[in-house]
Design a protein around this motif. Structure first.
Motif, mmCIF file in Angstrom:
data_model
loop_
_atom_site.group_PDB
_atom_site.id
_atom_site.type_symbol
_atom_site.label_atom_id
_atom_site.label_comp_id
_atom_site.label_asym_id
_atom_site.label_seq_id
_atom_site.Cartn_x
_atom_site.Cartn_y
_atom_site.Cartn_z
ATOM 1 N N ALA A 165 -12.372 8.100 41.388
ATOM 2 C CA ALA A 165 -11.599 7.170 42.228
ATOM 3 C C ALA A 165 -10.161 7.654 42.380
ATOM 4 O O ALA A 165 -9.623 7.679 43.491
ATOM 5 C CB ALA A 165 -11.627 5.762 41.640
ATOM 6 N N TYR A 166 -9.560 8.059 41.275
ATOM 7 C CA TYR A 166 -8.174 8.543 41.317
ATOM 8 C C TYR A 166 -8.052 9.768 42.222
ATOM 9 O O TYR A 166 -7.146 9.857 43.049
ATOM 10 C CB TYR A 166 -7.702 8.868 39.897
ATOM 11 C CG TYR A 166 -6.327 9.473 39.842
ATOM 12 C CD1 TYR A 166 -5.200 8.697 40.096
ATOM 13 C CD2 TYR A 166 -6.146 10.822 39.534
ATOM 14 C CE1 TYR A 166 -3.930 9.250 40.045
ATOM 15 C CE2 TYR A 166 -4.883 11.379 39.479
ATOM 16 C CZ TYR A 166 -3.780 10.587 39.742
ATOM 17 O OH TYR A 166 -2.528 11.136 39.704
ATOM 18 N N GLN A 167 -8.975 10.697 42.083
ATOM 19 C CA GLN A 167 -8.916 11.917 42.885
ATOM 20 C C GLN A 167 -9.182 11.633 44.364
ATOM 21 O O GLN A 167 -8.578 12.270 45.240
ATOM 22 C CB GLN A 167 -9.902 12.961 42.352
ATOM 23 C CG GLN A 167 -9.569 13.460 40.960
ATOM 24 C CD GLN A 167 -8.188 14.074 40.841
ATOM 25 O OE1 GLN A 167 -7.645 14.621 41.796
ATOM 26 N NE2 GLN A 167 -7.602 14.003 39.656
ATOM 27 N N LEU A 168 -10.059 10.684 44.667
ATOM 28 C CA LEU A 168 -10.309 10.325 46.068
ATOM 29 C C LEU A 168 -9.088 9.655 46.699
ATOM 30 O O LEU A 168 -8.743 9.934 47.847
ATOM 31 C CB LEU A 168 -11.543 9.432 46.191
ATOM 32 C CG LEU A 168 -12.878 10.145 46.018
ATOM 33 C CD1 LEU A 168 -14.016 9.134 45.907
ATOM 34 C CD2 LEU A 168 -13.139 11.120 47.157
ATOM 35 N N PHE A 169 -8.439 8.770 45.957
ATOM 36 C CA PHE A 169 -7.197 8.157 46.444
ATOM 37 C C PHE A 169 -6.195 9.254 46.785
ATOM 38 O O PHE A 169 -5.561 9.243 47.844
ATOM 39 C CB PHE A 169 -6.580 7.257 45.368
ATOM 40 C CG PHE A 169 -7.022 5.816 45.397
ATOM 41 C CD1 PHE A 169 -6.086 4.812 45.585
ATOM 42 C CD2 PHE A 169 -8.340 5.462 45.200
ATOM 43 C CE1 PHE A 169 -6.463 3.481 45.580
ATOM 44 C CE2 PHE A 169 -8.732 4.145 45.199
ATOM 45 C CZ PHE A 169 -7.791 3.145 45.395
ATOM 46 N N ASN A 170 -6.016 10.202 45.865
ATOM 47 C CA ASN A 170 -5.073 11.296 46.074
ATOM 48 C C ASN A 170 -5.470 12.169 47.257
ATOM 49 O O ASN A 170 -4.621 12.536 48.071
ATOM 50 C CB ASN A 170 -4.964 12.164 44.813
ATOM 51 C CG ASN A 170 -3.928 11.653 43.864
ATOM 52 O OD1 ASN A 170 -2.759 11.583 44.195
ATOM 53 N ND2 ASN A 170 -4.361 11.275 42.677
ATOM 54 N N LEU A 171 -6.737 12.496 47.361
ATOM 55 C CA LEU A 171 -7.204 13.352 48.449
ATOM 56 C C LEU A 171 -6.960 12.703 49.804
ATOM 57 O O LEU A 171 -6.361 13.310 50.706
ATOM 58 C CB LEU A 171 -8.684 13.681 48.275
ATOM 59 C CG LEU A 171 -9.323 14.495 49.401
ATOM 60 C CD1 LEU A 171 -8.630 15.835 49.591
ATOM 61 C CD2 LEU A 171 -10.809 14.670 49.133
ATOM 62 N N PHE A 172 -7.395 11.464 49.967
ATOM 63 C CA PHE A 172 -7.241 10.808 51.272
ATOM 64 C C PHE A 172 -5.776 10.467 51.572
ATOM 65 O O PHE A 172 -5.354 10.508 52.729
ATOM 66 C CB PHE A 172 -8.148 9.581 51.381
ATOM 67 C CG PHE A 172 -9.589 9.978 51.543
ATOM 68 C CD1 PHE A 172 -10.015 10.620 52.693
ATOM 69 C CD2 PHE A 172 -10.508 9.735 50.539
ATOM 70 C CE1 PHE A 172 -11.346 11.008 52.849
ATOM 71 C CE2 PHE A 172 -11.830 10.121 50.681
ATOM 72 C CZ PHE A 172 -12.249 10.755 51.836
ATOM 73 N N GLY A 173 -5.012 10.168 50.536
ATOM 74 C CA GLY A 173 -3.581 9.957 50.743
ATOM 75 C C GLY A 173 -2.900 11.221 51.234
ATOM 76 O O GLY A 173 -2.107 11.199 52.176
ATOM 77 N N ALA A 174 -3.225 12.346 50.602
ATOM 78 C CA ALA A 174 -2.634 13.622 51.006
ATOM 79 C C ALA A 174 -3.057 14.006 52.415
ATOM 80 O O ALA A 174 -2.243 14.512 53.199
ATOM 81 C CB ALA A 174 -3.030 14.719 50.016
ATOM 82 N N ILE A 175 -4.312 13.750 52.769
ATOM 83 C CA ILE A 175 -4.773 14.057 54.128
ATOM 84 C C ILE A 175 -4.013 13.220 55.155
ATOM 85 O O ILE A 175 -3.609 13.716 56.208
ATOM 86 C CB ILE A 175 -6.299 13.865 54.245
ATOM 87 C CG1 ILE A 175 -7.018 14.964 53.448
ATOM 88 C CG2 ILE A 175 -6.742 13.871 55.707
ATOM 89 C CD1 ILE A 175 -8.516 14.744 53.294
ATOM 90 N N GLY A 176 -3.796 11.945 54.846
ATOM 91 C CA GLY A 176 -3.037 11.085 55.757
ATOM 92 C C GLY A 176 -1.625 11.590 55.972
ATOM 93 O O GLY A 176 -1.132 11.654 57.104
ATOM 94 N N LEU A 177 -0.975 11.975 54.888
ATOM 95 C CA LEU A 177 0.388 12.487 55.000
ATOM 96 C C LEU A 177 0.416 13.876 55.639
ATOM 97 O O LEU A 177 1.366 14.212 56.357
ATOM 98 C CB LEU A 177 1.061 12.505 53.634
ATOM 99 C CG LEU A 177 1.403 11.113 53.095
ATOM 100 C CD1 LEU A 177 1.906 11.201 51.670
ATOM 101 C CD2 LEU A 177 2.415 10.430 53.985
#
Length: 94
Positions: A33-45
């Motif tokens: 969950a933590y890594q998915l939050f980070n991945l999708f957050g980074a993609i958005g930015l």
């Protein structure tokens, strides 16, 4: 169309902050969950930064996404390799 990229950027920001906050207060472990939050957050930015020509931010978020993908692959491999626990002969009762 500009508003779409702004929303994508803000959603990415919220995801990254939420991931860090939830990990910091112990609500989620450093796992999928933590890594998915980070991945999708980074993609958005990353998307938002590319639209605005903020290339240092784009590079940072490419690296951040790469770390997230690498971590997710490592977690998946670890789950596949880890055998299910079986009772040992020592724990059997007679």
């Amino acid at each position: 169309m500009d508003i779409v990229f702004e929303v994508i950027g803000w959603v990415g920001t919220v995801l990254l902050i939420a991931a860090y906050f939830l990990l910091s207060i112990g609500r989620i472990p450093n796992g999928r969950a933590y890594q998915l939050f980070n991945l999708f957050g980074a993609i958005g930015l990353l998307i938002n930064g590319a639209v605005h020509g903020a290339w240092p931010s784009v590079i940072l978020n490419i690296v951040w996404s790469g770390i997230g993908i690498f971590s997710l692959i490592q977690l998946a491999r670890k789950q596949r390799v880890t055998p299910t626990e079986t009772p040992s002969a020592d724990s059997a009762t007679i």
